[in-house]
Design a protein around this motif. Sequence first.
Motif, PDB file in Angstrom:
ATOM      1  N   GLU A 225       0.783  -1.005   0.037  1.00 45.98           N
ATOM      2  CA  GLU A 225      -0.097   0.101   0.019  1.00 45.98           C
ATOM      3  C   GLU A 225       0.884   1.080  -0.179  1.00 45.98           C
ATOM      4  O   GLU A 225       1.745   1.299   0.611  1.00 45.98           O
TER       5      GLU A 225
ATOM      6  N   GLN B 252       0.518   5.492   0.187  1.00 38.58           N
ATOM      7  CA  GLN B 252      -0.353   6.642   0.457  1.00 38.58           C
ATOM      8  C   GLN B 252       0.394   7.927   0.337  1.00 38.58           C
ATOM      9  O   GLN B 252       1.308   7.862   1.172  1.00 38.58           O
TER      10      GLN B 252
ATOM     11  N   ASN C  68      -3.956  10.635  -2.391  1.00 40.54           N
ATOM     12  CA  ASN C  68      -3.523   9.573  -3.374  1.00 40.54           C
ATOM     13  C   ASN C  68      -3.248   8.056  -2.717  1.00 40.54           C
ATOM     14  O   ASN C  68      -2.324   8.107  -1.934  1.00 40.54           O
TER      15      ASN C  68
ATOM     16  N   MET D  96      -2.738   4.118  -3.678  1.00 36.06           N
ATOM     17  CA  MET D  96      -2.516   2.897  -4.504  1.00 36.06           C
ATOM     18  C   MET D  96      -2.405   1.643  -3.791  1.00 36.06           C
ATOM     19  O   MET D  96      -1.502   1.694  -2.691  1.00 36.06           O
ATOM     20  N   GLN D  97      -2.827   0.635  -4.003  1.00 38.07           N
ATOM     21  CA  GLN D  97      -2.833  -0.726  -3.338  1.00 38.07           C
ATOM     22  C   GLN D  97      -2.453  -1.874  -4.527  1.00 38.07           C
ATOM     23  O   GLN D  97      -3.278  -1.815  -5.456  1.00 38.07           O
ATOM     24  N   ASP D  98      -1.227  -2.381  -4.361  1.00 38.52           N
ATOM     25  CA  ASP D  98      -1.111  -3.543  -5.358  1.00 38.52           C
ATOM     26  C   ASP D  98      -1.156  -4.663  -4.590  1.00 38.52           C
ATOM     27  O   ASP D  98      -0.755  -4.899  -3.320  1.00 38.52           O
TER      28      ASP D  98
ATOM     29  N   THR E 220      -4.191  -3.970  -9.229  1.00 38.23           N
ATOM     30  CA  THR E 220      -3.860  -2.425  -8.325  1.00 38.23           C
ATOM     31  C   THR E 220      -5.041  -1.844  -8.425  1.00 38.23           C
ATOM     32  O   THR E 220      -6.239  -1.825  -9.126  1.00 38.23           O
ATOM     33  N   THR E 221      -5.279  -1.407  -7.255  1.00 36.97           N
ATOM     34  CA  THR E 221      -6.696  -0.628  -7.057  1.00 36.97           C
ATOM     35  C   THR E 221      -6.072   0.918  -6.409  1.00 36.97           C
ATOM     36  O   THR E 221      -5.023   1.086  -5.884  1.00 36.97           O
ATOM     37  N   THR E 222      -6.801   2.106  -6.921  1.00 30.28           N
ATOM     38  CA  THR E 222      -6.384   3.348  -6.776  1.00 30.28           C
ATOM     39  C   THR E 222      -7.528   4.178  -6.273  1.00 30.28           C
ATOM     40  O   THR E 222      -8.519   3.934  -6.849  1.00 30.28           O
ATOM     41  N   SER E 223      -7.288   5.346  -5.877  1.00 32.91           N
ATOM     42  CA  SER E 223      -8.066   6.338  -5.531  1.00 32.91           C
ATOM     43  C   SER E 223      -7.378   7.686  -5.227  1.00 32.91           C
ATOM     44  O   SER E 223      -6.371   7.767  -4.502  1.00 32.91           O
ATOM     45  N   SER E 224      -8.076   8.649  -5.366  1.00 34.71           N
ATOM     46  CA  SER E 224      -7.316  10.148  -5.086  1.00 34.71           C
ATOM     47  C   SER E 224      -8.497  11.076  -5.091  1.00 34.71           C
ATOM     48  O   SER E 224      -9.780  11.056  -5.902  1.00 34.71           O
TER      49      SER E 224
ATOM     50  N   TYR F 216     -10.735   4.889   2.284  1.00 30.16           N
ATOM     51  CA  TYR F 216     -10.198   4.103   1.361  1.00 30.16           C
ATOM     52  C   TYR F 216     -10.855   3.028   0.717  1.00 30.16           C
ATOM     53  O   TYR F 216     -11.247   2.183   1.497  1.00 30.16           O
TER      54      TYR F 216
END
Length: 194
Positions: A12, A14, A39, A41-43, A66-70, A98
């Motif tokens: 993760e 952040q 921001n 991101m999680q692989d 991968t999941t992302t959010s920002s 998140y």
Amino acid sequence: DNLFFGTIDVQEHQTALFGEATYEIAPKVDLTLGARYFNFMQDFNLYFTGIAGALGPGDPLVTNGTTTSSGGNPRAVISYKPTDNLMFFAQAARGFRYGGVNLPVPLSFCAADLAAAHLTNAPPTFGPDHLWDYDIGEKGTFWNGRIVANVTAFYIDWGDVQTTFPLACGYPFVENQGKVKSRGIELENRARVT
């Protein structure tokens, strides 16, 4: 011949930046504006096998991606202090949680339950949820600090709620579904007798 075996590898990352400033817009009236940028991101790499953790015999559950959010979360507060011991305020602020990764669901146990939910497989990830919070209230101390009397009315509008979907086979997953609205009044009172 194991009932269940699995490895979960999640990394993760952040980044967040927050700032706020307060400005006196009139005597005894302050305006505070702030924001938080995030921001995320999680692989993920999931590997499940065994009788209860596979798609079928000799067919392990493997999920990676991968999941992302920002985004940004603003905050605004206006406050009025008629005295040093009494303040009236109104606030609007946005919050979030998140998203994340769901554990894989074995089709050998759960295909019928997934089909009943109009799914061929469980979603590998779920997204962030978010809410707006609106408050109006008063904070005060009286009788030389012996009494504290605070009251806040609030309204919360929560969307894309992270909800657990329970499958009858015993393998739940999280999805973004529904809205929640919450409203009420919060009272906080303390008194020092002596």
